[in-house]
Design a protein around this motif. Sequence first.
Motif, PDB file in Angstrom:
ATOM      1  N   ASP A  58      38.112  40.990  40.833  1.00  0.00           N
ATOM      2  CA  ASP A  58      36.923  41.766  40.482  1.00  0.00           C
ATOM      3  C   ASP A  58      37.125  42.429  39.121  1.00  0.00           C
ATOM      4  N   ASP A  59      36.122  43.153  38.671  1.00  0.00           N
ATOM      5  CA  ASP A  59      36.211  43.850  37.390  1.00  0.00           C
ATOM      6  C   ASP A  59      36.948  45.174  37.551  1.00  0.00           C
ATOM      7  N   VAL A  60      38.185  45.094  38.022  1.00  0.00           N
ATOM      8  CA  VAL A  60      39.013  46.275  38.207  1.00  0.00           C
ATOM      9  C   VAL A  60      40.457  45.875  37.923  1.00  0.00           C
ATOM     10  N   ASP A  61      41.186  46.770  37.295  1.00  0.00           N
ATOM     11  CA  ASP A  61      42.591  46.520  36.980  1.00  0.00           C
ATOM     12  C   ASP A  61      43.436  46.910  38.187  1.00  0.00           C
ATOM     13  N   ALA A  62      43.725  45.934  39.050  1.00  0.00           N
ATOM     14  CA  ALA A  62      44.460  46.215  40.282  1.00  0.00           C
ATOM     15  C   ALA A  62      45.345  45.027  40.631  1.00  0.00           C
ATOM     16  N   ASP A  63      46.600  45.323  40.939  1.00  0.00           N
ATOM     17  CA  ASP A  63      47.507  44.303  41.439  1.00  0.00           C
ATOM     18  C   ASP A  63      48.562  44.980  42.306  1.00  0.00           C
TER      19      ASP A  63
END
Length: 273
Positions: A58-63
């Motif tokens: 998605d349009d989110v910086d997540a890992d």
Amino acid sequence: MFRTTTLALLFLSSSNIALSADVDGPLPGLGAYHEPVVEVASGGLSGYVEGSYANSVDDVDADAWELRGAINVDAGSGMNLQVDLGYERAGIGDLDIDKYDGALHGYYRDSLFAAGAFFAASRYDVGLTEDIKDYMGGVEGALFQDTWTIVGAAGYGQTELGGLDADHYMGALGARWYATDNVRLDIDGKLDHITDAGEDLDIHSLKLTANYRPEQWPATLFAGYKYTNVDLADTLSGDSNAIFGGLRFSYGSGSLKEEERLGPIWSNRSVSF
């Protein structure tokens, strides 16, 4: 205070960084060759250690990444004990989250089914004054057929933060289909319902996983996709999507199917990233 708890758990789930891939079983190979079944003697040990990585699409910086291990003890007469431990590290924008979890499963298993009970505990460090703690107990079962397995679980527990206890209800259902003893496709659905003083947090997740274990060595490659829907007290809701992959090293089993039917079978029951 409960809103703080639910919002913190919302961070955990909405990142949709689903790291745990339950690679547990195997089936007869294609063609004329069939891999012989390796029986695990009573009192035998089997288990795995795995690492995995997930990233939001998605349009989110997540890992996030995870290390996990499990060991199963066959006590004889169908009685088994499984212990599993895990650590996850997630990054969501500028927020870092550490999760520690463990579970104990006691159950009976034969060639047709498995049934038992579990107790699980988790701790989430999300940068608050106090860590979030989650405790749960419940029942779980599995039905075995030649080329597929059905697994389910239900549990109840408490989520704690700052002296407040929220009720946590969990239900899970999954299916595992074997193309061969070492090629398996999984589909897993799960619902976590956390409630306190009229405020509800519902987390619905659906995970698809492909697993492959080479015949020559005991390592499983897995990859998949996870969808998560989060609904907070009917005021805030959203969907998220993530892809994940990892590598599992097993011992005491000769194939994916054998690992599930004779070794660790149960999943992590905590709220996953």
